[in-house]
Motif scaffolding. Structure first.
Motif, PDB file in Angstrom:
ATOM      1  N   GLY A 131     -28.928 -40.784  -2.915  1.00 17.39           N
ATOM      2  CA  GLY A 131     -28.164 -39.820  -2.482  1.00 17.39           C
ATOM      3  C   GLY A 131     -27.281 -40.406  -1.491  1.00 17.39           C
ATOM      4  O   GLY A 131     -27.039 -41.328  -0.981  1.00 17.39           O
ATOM      5  N   THR A 132     -26.422 -39.054  -0.787  1.00  9.63           N
ATOM      6  CA  THR A 132     -25.447 -39.219   0.240  1.00  9.63           C
ATOM      7  C   THR A 132     -26.326 -40.031   1.479  1.00  9.63           C
ATOM      8  O   THR A 132     -25.551 -40.967   2.174  1.00  9.63           O
ATOM      9  CB  THR A 132     -24.924 -37.982   0.725  1.00  9.63           C
ATOM     10  N   GLU A 133     -27.611 -39.756   1.521  1.00 11.83           N
ATOM     11  CA  GLU A 133     -28.246 -40.564   2.802  1.00 11.83           C
ATOM     12  C   GLU A 133     -28.450 -41.991   2.576  1.00 11.83           C
ATOM     13  O   GLU A 133     -28.303 -42.650   3.446  1.00 11.83           O
ATOM     14  CB  GLU A 133     -29.752 -39.801   2.932  1.00 11.83           C
ATOM     15  N   SER A 134     -28.728 -42.176   1.420  1.00  8.87           N
ATOM     16  CA  SER A 134     -28.800 -43.776   0.861  1.00  8.87           C
ATOM     17  C   SER A 134     -27.397 -44.494   1.023  1.00  8.87           C
ATOM     18  O   SER A 134     -27.468 -45.480   1.370  1.00  8.87           O
ATOM     19  CB  SER A 134     -29.281 -43.837  -0.448  1.00  8.87           C
ATOM     20  N   LEU A 135     -26.376 -43.612   0.565  1.00 13.49           N
ATOM     21  CA  LEU A 135     -25.095 -44.409   0.775  1.00 13.49           C
ATOM     22  C   LEU A 135     -24.719 -44.524   2.296  1.00 13.49           C
ATOM     23  O   LEU A 135     -24.144 -45.582   2.471  1.00 13.49           O
ATOM     24  CB  LEU A 135     -23.893 -43.347   0.183  1.00 13.49           C
ATOM     25  N   LEU A 136     -24.875 -43.634   3.011  1.00  7.06           N
ATOM     26  CA  LEU A 136     -24.888 -43.802   4.596  1.00  7.06           C
ATOM     27  C   LEU A 136     -25.781 -44.986   4.964  1.00  7.06           C
ATOM     28  O   LEU A 136     -25.039 -45.724   5.920  1.00  7.06           O
ATOM     29  CB  LEU A 136     -25.489 -42.539   5.389  1.00  7.06           C
ATOM     30  N   GLU A 143     -34.774 -42.458  10.803  1.00  7.01           N
ATOM     31  CA  GLU A 143     -35.592 -41.440  11.191  1.00  7.01           C
ATOM     32  C   GLU A 143     -35.428 -40.088  10.992  1.00  7.01           C
ATOM     33  O   GLU A 143     -36.170 -39.234  10.585  1.00  7.01           O
ATOM     34  CB  GLU A 143     -35.891 -41.658  12.671  1.00  7.01           C
ATOM     35  N   GLU A 144     -33.935 -39.763  10.917  1.00  9.05           N
ATOM     36  CA  GLU A 144     -33.513 -38.591  10.637  1.00  9.05           C
ATOM     37  C   GLU A 144     -33.731 -38.163   8.969  1.00  9.05           C
ATOM     38  O   GLU A 144     -34.040 -37.063   8.742  1.00  9.05           O
ATOM     39  CB  GLU A 144     -31.996 -38.183  10.996  1.00  9.05           C
ATOM     40  N   ILE A 145     -33.511 -39.070   8.236  1.00 12.45           N
ATOM     41  CA  ILE A 145     -33.699 -38.981   6.758  1.00 12.45           C
ATOM     42  C   ILE A 145     -35.120 -38.579   6.483  1.00 12.45           C
ATOM     43  O   ILE A 145     -35.457 -37.557   5.892  1.00 12.45           O
ATOM     44  CB  ILE A 145     -33.370 -40.116   5.973  1.00 12.45           C
ATOM     45  N   VAL A 146     -36.216 -39.200   7.173  1.00  8.74           N
ATOM     46  CA  VAL A 146     -37.611 -39.010   6.985  1.00  8.74           C
ATOM     47  C   VAL A 146     -37.881 -37.577   7.560  1.00  8.74           C
ATOM     48  O   VAL A 146     -38.586 -36.607   6.899  1.00  8.74           O
ATOM     49  CB  VAL A 146     -38.459 -39.938   7.609  1.00  8.74           C
ATOM     50  N   LEU A 159     -35.648 -34.945   7.539  1.00  5.74           N
ATOM     51  CA  LEU A 159     -34.984 -33.934   6.838  1.00  5.74           C
ATOM     52  C   LEU A 159     -35.698 -34.064   5.460  1.00  5.74           C
ATOM     53  O   LEU A 159     -35.938 -32.903   4.940  1.00  5.74           O
ATOM     54  CB  LEU A 159     -33.543 -34.446   6.498  1.00  5.74           C
ATOM     55  N   LEU A 160     -36.044 -35.008   4.782  1.00  8.49           N
ATOM     56  CA  LEU A 160     -36.368 -35.178   3.309  1.00  8.49           C
ATOM     57  C   LEU A 160     -37.991 -35.266   3.398  1.00  8.49           C
ATOM     58  O   LEU A 160     -38.576 -35.092   2.148  1.00  8.49           O
ATOM     59  CB  LEU A 160     -35.857 -35.972   2.709  1.00  8.49           C
ATOM     60  N   GLY A 161     -38.676 -35.710   4.420  1.00  2.00           N
ATOM     61  CA  GLY A 161     -40.010 -36.099   4.389  1.00  2.00           C
ATOM     62  C   GLY A 161     -40.421 -37.414   3.905  1.00  2.00           C
ATOM     63  O   GLY A 161     -39.349 -38.067   3.109  1.00  2.00           O
ATOM     64  N   LYS A 162     -41.608 -37.843   3.773  1.00  7.15           N
ATOM     65  CA  LYS A 162     -42.006 -39.045   3.228  1.00  7.15           C
ATOM     66  C   LYS A 162     -42.336 -38.913   1.707  1.00  7.15           C
ATOM     67  O   LYS A 162     -42.925 -37.975   1.541  1.00  7.15           O
ATOM     68  CB  LYS A 162     -43.200 -39.605   3.991  1.00  7.15           C
TER      69      LYS A 162
END
Length: 240
Positions: A117-122, A149-152, A154-157
């Motif tokens: 996703g875009t979070e991984s691209l970042l 930390e923000e990805i976790v 936002l999307l959880g573990k």
């Protein structure tokens, strides 16, 4: 006869030890008869000889290395290749942008996400580290650790027992971010390569995507996006 006498001595010694258990710890080799001491030394030498013979026999080579597969990309996926007049007209991605994309797929697997996703691209942009976009983010306090930390949050573990594919496919928003970066390069009239700056601005353009939300939470905004774009649009700019 010699063999018979040695056998008799062995049997006698064994009988004495069995009858008197305390002798198991007290009888020493020096207390044995001379003939029995020679016999035990002979057996010990034979044992060592057999061990050395077995160790000298070559064993079949068994490789413990696991096969490693690697994919070298020359360009990044596009959703609408037909919009280009010809393959020669397709803008080329910089090698830093390609490396960042490869790192993003790896990060998606580490996070156990089914898609890139875009979070991984970042994350990929930040991990590559030598590009202008990553340096700009670090300067503004948007670090790799904070983004993770923000990805976790936002999307959880993810489920620890989930095994993602080797190359997690792009989400719709991630694909749109890549296409936006290419289109932005074409519209700018710049004939150079599509850079990680274009990729980061493409992530920012997807307002509802996780990557955009993480950036916004950490203080990135439209003003910073314009500032970054102006830094990368100067004459002779090299993504690095």
């Amino acid at each position: 006869m010699a063999a018979h006498s040695v056998t008799s001595l062995q049997w006698k010694t064994h009988s004495i030890i069995n009858q008197r258990p305390n002798l198991r710890k007290t009888i020493h080799k020096s207390q044995l008869p001379h003939s029995l001491k020679s016999y035990t030394s002979l057996n010990h030498s034979t044992f060592l000889k057999n061990c050395s013979l077995q160790s000298s026999i070559p064993s079949p080579h068994v490789s413990t290395r696991r096969p490693v597969s690697a994919t070298v990309l020359s360009s990044l996926p596009t959703a609408n290749p037909e919009r280009f007049v010809s393959a020669d007209k397709v803008p080329k991605w910089s090698w830093r942008a390609i490396k960042a994309f490869a790192m993003s797929e790896l990060e998606a697997r580490k996070l156990k996400h089914a898609n890139t996703g875009t979070e991984s691209l970042l994350l990929g942009v930040l991990i590559e580290g030598t590009n202008l976009a990553a340096k700009y983010l670090w300067t503004n306090g948007i670090t790799l650790l904070k983004v993770r930390e923000e990805i976790v949050k936002l999307l959880g573990k993810a489920d620890m027992y989930f095994f993602p594919p080797e190359q997690p496919p792009l989400t719709e928003s991630a694909q749109k971010a890549l296409d936006w970066a290419v289109d932005h390069k074409l519209k700018s009239g710049n004939t150079g390569e599509v850079t990680t700056t274009d990729l980061l601005l493409g992530i920012w353009s997807e307002v509802d995507s996780p990557g955009h939300k993480v950036l916004a939470t950490l203080g990135f905004n439209d003003e910073k996006a314009k500032e970054l774009e102006s830094l990368s649009s100067g004459p002779g700019f090299v993504d690095g």
